[in-house]
Design a protein around this motif. Structure first.
Motif: not given
Length: 361
Positions: A254-262, A189-196
């Protein structure tokens, strides 16, 4: 007054200011009781606290709750804080469950000067969202809330909060037995919407949420599940940050939605550079999320018309100078030696913590 350091040489850098203990949801990891403490701070009193904190080195203000969008004076507070940017305040952020974030509210917050919004969503299906939000209406109620949060993401984006600049992020608390099956759907869901997406270990904050070690899904486990589907490259954790970050290998940084955080407060605590001061809606200052209930310093004696800003600054500075909190690290040290308790913090000998909805998370 210059910035101050605590007993472990940690400077004050972030003020988390709770505006209300009320919430429109009943998430099981927080379980707000809907009771507002008496004597809520006024706008001038909140401004005085923020000004004093900035004078002591705070550069980031995060407005929390409960649900801060329930506070009718939110936009007025954000606007009133703007002059403090000339004194060192760099960022004003908001944490919200998103259910009340309309397009108009997002625009007015941006126009008032809000820099960042972090929204919460603990599932990608109606059933999971209902379970994690404590909704009595089951899957239909969960679907309705999911739709509101997804709309809130787009409202925030349209108002100018850009995910690619870190101005819009998504939080998800993961609890074993409730929503660990939502890791991949949430990441998708986050990747599709370009959000971390920021995955948060279920924490032993408060005394009502039924926390035990067995229900913690570790950061390592969460990352492994997602990395098996989308390979990840570690980016590390910035100084003073709560989150370790990864980049999806199939996305440019640089892409939106290109990161994950924990956020791994349980299994990989970050007390060593914690720089957060928390102030409740009724003016109690706490130096740790895991503080004992009622142990905060009551700031109201320094928030009267007769009191001066210098006295308030000195009170906060004195509180910070004596700070030595490192609860999460101490808990992990005990576990590494003796193992986690079988019955969790509900046992009689376990310390009690102030409730999350009261402290502002």
């Amino acid at each position: 007054m210059a910035s101050v350091n605590d007993q472990l040489d940690r400077p004050m850098g972030v003020l988390r200011l709770s505006l209300t203990a009320r919430c429109n949801l009943a998430c099981p990891y927080c379980l707000p009781d809907g009771v507002e403490p008496p004597g809520l701070l006024t706008l001038p009193q909140r401004l005085a606290v923020i000004e004093a904190a900035v004078a002591l080195g705070v550069t980031s203000l995060r407005l929390t709750g409960g649900e801060p969008l329930l506070h009718s004076g939110l936009e007025d507070l954000v606007a009133a804080v703007q002059p403090l940017r000339r004194q060192g305040l760099r960022e004003i952020a908001l944490t919200s469950n998103g259910a009340l974030l309309s397009g108009e509210r997002a625009r007015t917050l941006r126009q008032a000067g809000l820099d960042r919004i972090t929204l919460s969503l603990d599932g990608a299906s109606g059933e999971a969202v209902a379970a994690m939000a404590g909704l009595s209406g089951g899957e239909p109620a969960g679907e309705a809330l999911l739709a509101k949060v997804l709309a809130a993401i787009e409202h925030a984006r349209a108002a100018g909060f850009a995910p690619e600049r870190g101005e819009l992020k998504l939080n998800a608390v993961i609890q074993r037995g409730r929503n660990e099956d939502q890791l991949l759907p949430l990441a998708d869901l986050a990747r599709q919407r370009g959000i971390e997406l920021r995955l948060i270990e279920f924490m032993d904050v408060g005394n009502r949420n039924g926390w035990t070690p067995e229900v913690v899904v570790s950061a390592a486990e969460m990352v492994a599940v997602i990395a098996e589907r989308w390979p990840l490259l570690p980016l590390g954790r910035g100084a003073g940050s709560t989150a370790r970050r990864w980049r999806y290998c199939d996305r440019d940084t640089a892409d939106s939605g290109g990161t994950l955080a924990v956020v791994a407060s349980i299994t990989a605590p970050f007390c060593g550079d914690c720089n957060r001061l928390r102030v409740t809606a009724d003016g109690l200052a706490y130096t740790c999320l895991f503080a004992a209930p009622g142990s905060g310093l009551d700031l109201r004696p320094w928030l009267t018309p007769e009191a001066g800003q210098a006295d308030l600054r000195e009170a906060l500075a004195g509180l910070w100078r004596q700070r030595s909190d490192r609860w999460s690290e101490e808990r992990l040290e005990v576990w590494n030696t003796a193992g986690p308790p079988a019955n969790g913090p509900a046992s009689a000998e376990a310390p009690r913590h102030a409730e999350m909805a009261y402290l502002g998370g």
